[in-house]
Design an enzyme around this catalytic site. Sequence first.
Site, mmCIF file in Angstrom:
data_model
loop_
_atom_site.group_PDB
_atom_site.id
_atom_site.type_symbol
_atom_site.label_atom_id
_atom_site.label_comp_id
_atom_site.label_asym_id
_atom_site.label_seq_id
_atom_site.Cartn_x
_atom_site.Cartn_y
_atom_site.Cartn_z
ATOM 1 N N ASP A 199 68.878 53.262 89.196
ATOM 2 C CA ASP A 199 69.906 54.097 88.586
ATOM 3 C C ASP A 199 71.194 54.055 89.408
ATOM 4 O OD1 ASP A 199 70.477 56.137 86.541
ATOM 5 O OD2 ASP A 199 70.670 57.502 88.240
ATOM 6 N N GLU A 240 71.254 49.348 86.998
ATOM 7 C CA GLU A 240 72.266 49.965 86.152
ATOM 8 C C GLU A 240 73.560 49.919 86.947
ATOM 9 O OE1 GLU A 240 73.880 54.009 84.150
ATOM 10 O OE2 GLU A 240 72.917 53.998 86.085
HETATM 11 C C1 NOJ Z 1 72.373 56.883 84.518
HETATM 12 C C2 NOJ Z 1 71.320 57.297 83.565
HETATM 13 O O1 NOJ Z 1 71.131 56.282 82.616
HETATM 14 C C3 NOJ Z 1 71.783 58.592 82.939
HETATM 15 O O2 NOJ Z 1 70.943 58.972 81.892
HETATM 16 C C4 NOJ Z 1 71.847 59.643 84.017
HETATM 17 O O3 NOJ Z 1 72.399 60.836 83.497
HETATM 18 C C5 NOJ Z 1 72.711 59.193 85.194
HETATM 19 N N1 NOJ Z 1 72.476 57.831 85.585
HETATM 20 C C6 NOJ Z 1 72.458 60.053 86.393
HETATM 21 O O4 NOJ Z 1 71.196 59.787 86.920
#
Ligand code: NOJ
Length: 539
Positions: A199, A240
């Site tokens: 993440d 991500e």
């Molecule tokens: C990215 C995630 O995909 C999202 O859903 C989340 O709110 C944020 N990171 C914070 O963890």
Amino acid sequence: MFNLWYKNAVVYCVDVETFQDSDGDGIGDFKGLTSRLDHIEALGATCIWLLPFYPSPNRDNGYDVADYYNVDPRYGTLGDFVEFAHAAHERGLRVLVDLVVNHSSIEHPWFQASRAGDPKYRDWYVWRKTKPEDAEKGVIFPGVQKTTWTRDTKRKEYYFHRFYEHQADLNIANPQVREEIERIMGFWLALGVSGFRMDAVPFMLEDLSSAHSGWEPHRYLSQLQTFLSWRRSEAILLAEANIPMEEAPDYFGTGDRLHVIFNFPLNQKMFLAFARGEAGPVADFVKALPDIPQTAQWATFLRNHDEIDLGRLEDGEREEVFAAFGPEEDMQLYDRGLRRRLAPMLGGDERRLAMAFSVMLALPGMPVLWYGDEIGMGEDLSLSERHAVRTPMQWRGTLPNGGFSDAAPKDCVRPVVADGPFGYRHINAERQMLEIDSLFCRVRNLIRARRGAAEIGWGKPEVVDVGDPAVLALRTGWQDGEVLTVHNMADRPALARLPDGLDLSDVRPLLSSGARIDGEERTLRLDAYGFEWFRLKGK
Ligand code: NOJ
């Protein structure tokens, strides 16, 4: 080249909480998910990515972790997780789990100890005595989040949170925190996962520390990869990271950093192309794609569990996408995105939906699907923020809650979409399995074709000019093989003229809706939103 599974994997993303409830409490769980592996296997996915399922106050759909070493009791036990992972492996499905270590929940015992001044945890988060001047800048959820620095009443200092104020950023510059991250990874690897969806990677690498010097954020990614490969050689990091293409080398390194990165800029160009009914935005992007190390990979996707982030488009382009797919204010979110599912955005038109999946699968990368999109589920705009796209999976038209749960609808974690054209009575997995023309079957066939075209995972596509701006034609070669995919993005028939340079002497359909290349004329007629895949060379 030796086999690298992620170059040609097909990933299916699941939120355990909303997939299948097994015990009638209204909340999806691991036993339920395990009982639904048939669906994922039938679709042809080869890997499951699980959204966070760790104990959590659940104020950000589990992205606010309160214990990294457990399963939230609402979803089952660690034993249930292992049973699920075993059952997935039995079917040849790999499992990736979310690694959310940019921040933890403020309810995590580490944060509680840190705010209480416990010497062991004092520096585990990012603290300042005074509020930095830029505290109102860089909020991720504008309209909902006001600041990135919040005062803690106990420690009487400000802690940093890139996201919501209940998600305190871990101080990754602190070596003890880095050690703990490895321990977390080691734990889940020992339970059989094949890697992590990491993440918020760019934010993890922000060095906000003052106390710890000598930490080199991007190099840290290499250390993580080294750690991973010692523990489990096939394990990957799927990041991500919504980064511009120019920054890719920092993240991929020479192939020694992240294995896979979600291609967010490409996602935005796809929606611009769909909005215009023109191939240009995607074609231009593909032409400018940088080379990446051979062991690295992009992840392609249409939708995910968040809003579609259109922040990298020009203002006018974003307005075009808004006008086409989310004209109402309530459909838009955080000044940059759309909180809608794919099917309603594309008007529920199965031809157009199949074309969109086909484009995604034909582009370079590892495709990732968001559960429910394969059957064309809709959203629920009455839910807050991104929850709109996170309603329960629709299994059956004849059962309450679409077969998701036996609980009373009011007790379900989120309501199942019941009304309108996307309600579970019309849109459900059971029905689509049986109808050979259904979206599910079309996506399954596409996935089958993609799995038979390893060139797309390994090669770099060349855009073929076929003389019609609506048509995206890509030729991708790798070793002895070559495939050609042709897509009409417009709602009108198109004629693709295949250039002389394209060797058609051994052309065969790889996936076909019946259109054939006219060998003499070197033309291909496509219906509105039609597409065809061909093998030009190789087996
Ligand atoms: C990215 C995630 O995909 C999202 O859903 C989340 O709110 C944020 N990171 C914070 O963890």
